[in-house]
Write a protein that holds these residues in place. Structure first.
Motif, PDB file in Angstrom:
ATOM      1  N   LEU A  29      52.688  47.270  34.256  1.00 34.07           N
ATOM      2  CA  LEU A  29      53.581  46.525  35.141  1.00 34.07           C
ATOM      3  C   LEU A  29      54.770  47.630  35.602  1.00 34.07           C
ATOM      4  CD1 LEU A  29      53.561  42.915  33.858  1.00 34.07           C
ATOM      5  CD2 LEU A  29      52.426  43.706  35.871  1.00 34.07           C
ATOM      6  N   SER A  30      55.493  47.417  36.396  1.00 34.79           N
ATOM      7  CA  SER A  30      56.587  48.031  36.755  1.00 34.79           C
ATOM      8  C   SER A  30      57.759  47.444  36.075  1.00 34.79           C
ATOM      9  CB  SER A  30      57.051  48.343  38.244  1.00 34.79           C
ATOM     10  OG  SER A  30      57.185  46.719  38.794  1.00 34.79           O
ATOM     11  N   ARG A  31      58.950  48.120  36.070  1.00 27.38           N
ATOM     12  CA  ARG A  31      60.034  47.229  35.484  1.00 27.38           C
ATOM     13  C   ARG A  31      60.389  46.122  36.277  1.00 27.38           C
ATOM     14  NH1 ARG A  31      60.500  52.518  34.016  1.00 27.38           N
ATOM     15  NH2 ARG A  31      61.369  53.121  32.146  1.00 27.38           N
ATOM     16  N   ALA A  32      60.439  46.352  37.730  1.00 26.77           N
ATOM     17  CA  ALA A  32      60.913  45.013  38.506  1.00 26.77           C
ATOM     18  C   ALA A  32      59.746  43.992  38.299  1.00 26.77           C
ATOM     19  CB  ALA A  32      60.634  45.656  39.956  1.00 26.77           C
ATOM     20  N   GLN A  33      58.539  44.257  37.994  1.00 30.22           N
ATOM     21  CA  GLN A  33      57.664  43.090  37.477  1.00 30.22           C
ATOM     22  C   GLN A  33      57.920  42.534  36.415  1.00 30.22           C
ATOM     23  OE1 GLN A  33      54.007  45.614  38.306  1.00 30.22           O
ATOM     24  NE2 GLN A  33      53.373  44.606  40.180  1.00 30.22           N
ATOM     25  N   ILE A  34      58.243  43.361  35.371  1.00 29.73           N
ATOM     26  CA  ILE A  34      58.405  42.706  34.141  1.00 29.73           C
ATOM     27  C   ILE A  34      59.736  41.725  34.293  1.00 29.73           C
ATOM     28  CG2 ILE A  34      59.045  43.210  31.758  1.00 29.73           C
ATOM     29  CD1 ILE A  34      57.578  45.997  32.256  1.00 29.73           C
ATOM     30  N   ALA A  35      60.758  42.414  34.888  1.00 29.39           N
ATOM     31  CA  ALA A  35      62.075  41.610  34.997  1.00 29.39           C
ATOM     32  C   ALA A  35      61.633  40.081  35.785  1.00 29.39           C
ATOM     33  CB  ALA A  35      62.835  42.571  35.851  1.00 29.39           C
ATOM     34  N   ALA A  36      60.989  40.306  36.744  1.00 30.26           N
ATOM     35  CA  ALA A  36      60.660  38.790  37.465  1.00 30.26           C
ATOM     36  C   ALA A  36      59.860  37.963  36.415  1.00 30.26           C
ATOM     37  CB  ALA A  36      59.622  39.164  38.724  1.00 30.26           C
ATOM     38  N   ARG A  37      59.152  38.402  35.582  1.00 37.87           N
ATOM     39  CA  ARG A  37      58.304  37.555  34.558  1.00 37.87           C
ATOM     40  C   ARG A  37      59.079  37.174  33.558  1.00 37.87           C
ATOM     41  NH1 ARG A  37      54.728  40.509  37.565  1.00 37.87           N
ATOM     42  NH2 ARG A  37      52.639  39.349  37.739  1.00 37.87           N
ATOM     43  N   SER A  38      59.971  37.844  33.121  1.00 42.63           N
ATOM     44  CA  SER A  38      60.780  37.741  31.875  1.00 42.63           C
ATOM     45  C   SER A  38      62.123  37.229  31.949  1.00 42.63           C
ATOM     46  CB  SER A  38      61.014  39.228  31.251  1.00 42.63           C
ATOM     47  OG  SER A  38      61.839  39.948  31.825  1.00 42.63           O
TER      48      SER A  38
END
Length: 388
Positions: A29-38
């Motif tokens: 995952l990209s950092r943006a995707q991780i941020a959205a999930r976390s």
């Protein structure tokens, strides 16, 4: 001051575990995707991922350049170190066993399939599954020394009692126990997840579509199904949730193998569907599906499937309904016609998205691996660095 430092360390550790859990479930995952999930801020996430990268707990596996539409800088994709774990998925179907091995970054690194007669005994099917794992391991030069989880899907309702013990003994004893695979020793046994193979397929389809509420049905030699609610598989109190094949579809129908009459399986499974269409196999069915008799037979199949799914949809209100299996693959019109029946019965809102399955025959093995990812102890002991 020391108390404040201790709390900060605990919070940071919790953030790290959250990031690792997301990557364990989802892969790169990209950092943006991780941020959205976390739910972590960009600053906090940057610190967390930077530290995990420095310690080798995660790695950069790729960028999203191949699928980007714009001209901006490609985003790095982060994943668990692929070498840090292996996951084994096994799908023991009615007429074949399929296995897949994935690394910690969710990449399938080995797979295989072996057919057996439909009348094969339960011990013979288990033996075929173990032998196939051994064959695939040998062909790809895998030791399975980093095995972190095993998922085994079995055709039919949830395997309980002696059947489930047989699965655990066959696979945990051979690949997940203290002796591990080959001559490799393991300190901690790899956990084994056992469930219905069609439910595992439902989980794989839900993850692929990033959907949390999915109703899945597979039209094959038998008819199975699965429910994913809130992102989790639902087995039910007795382990038979999603057994759409044994819902009554024709009050005057034939005798089902379950002992009841008129089950959906007597109408929409592959054998009765072929008989009604007057064709020998799925290839002939596909080639002749525009002929009047074949078209009429498939219309009856689709309407029966649609009625059963419509009733379930009114109760469950899923986000998506996925129709898979070789019959739906041979005659895609079944999906659209069944979807029209479901839509006609909807009583509010736009109703669920109804679509064909996107995965192939390896969906059960992939779902078994996905279930293992969610329970894996992977990286429980990765280097933590200083607590301060």
């Amino acid at each position: 001051m020391s108390g404040s430092v201790g709390v900060h360390a605990l919070v940071r550790r919790a953030h790290e575990e959250r990031v690792l859990a997301i990557l364990r479930e989802r892969g790169g995952l990209s950092r943006a995707q991780i941020a959205a999930r976390s739910g972590l801020s960009r600053t906090t996430l940057s610190e967390i991922t930077g530290d995990l990268l420095a310690r080798g707990a995660i790695v950069v596996v790729n960028t999203d350049a191949p699928r980007r539409a714009g001209s901006g800088r490609p985003a790095e994709l982060l994943a668990l170190d692929p070498r840090s774990g292996q996951f084994l998925g096994v799908d023991l179907g009615h007429t074949r066993v399929r296995v897949a091995v994935a690394d910690a970054a969710h990449e399938i690194i080995a797979s295989g399939v072996t057919a057996y007669p439909a009348e094969s005994s339960w011990p013979d099917r288990l033996a075929a599954g173990v032998a196939l794992v051994e064959r695939v391991r040998g062909e790809r030069g895998l030791t399975l020394a980093a095995l972190q989880g095993i998922g085994v899907g079995v055709a039919g309702p949830f395997p309980a009692g002696a059947a489930r013990k047989d699965v655990l003994a066959a696979f945990a004893g051979r690949f997940g126990g203290s002796a591990g695979a080959g001559d490799q020793r393991r300190d901690v046994p790899a956990p084994v997840v056992v469930d219905n193979n069609t439910r595992f397929a439902a989980l794989a389809e839900a993850i692929l579509a990033e959907a949390r509420d999915v109703l899945y049905i597979r039209l094959a030699d038998g008819i199975g199904g699965g429910l994913v609610v809130g992102g989790r598989l639902v087995a039910g109190a007795g382990g038979v949730a999603g057994e759409f094949g044994h819902v009554k579809a024709d009050a005057a129908g034939g005798l089902c193998r379950c002992g009841k009459r008129g089950c959906l399986e007597t109408v929409a499974a592959v054998p009765p569907a072929l008989q009604a269409a007057g064709v020998r196999d799925l290839t002939e069915l596909r080639d002749r599906r525009d002929e009047p008799r074949v078209r009429a037979a498939m219309e009856r199949v689709a309407e029966a499937v649609g009625r059963v799914l419509a009733g379930a949809a009114l109760i469950i209100d899923p986000e998506q309904i996925v129709i898979g299996g070789p019959l739906a693959h041979a005659v895609p019109e079944i999906v659209s016609r069944a979807g029209a029946v479901v839509a006609a019965e909807n009583v509010g809102g736009t109703g669920p998205l109804i679509r064909a399955a996107r995965l192939g025959d390896d969906d059960g093995a992939r779902g078994a691996i996905a279930a293992s990812f969610r329970q894996s102890p992977l990286l429980n002991g990765y280097p933590t660095g200083s607590a301060s």
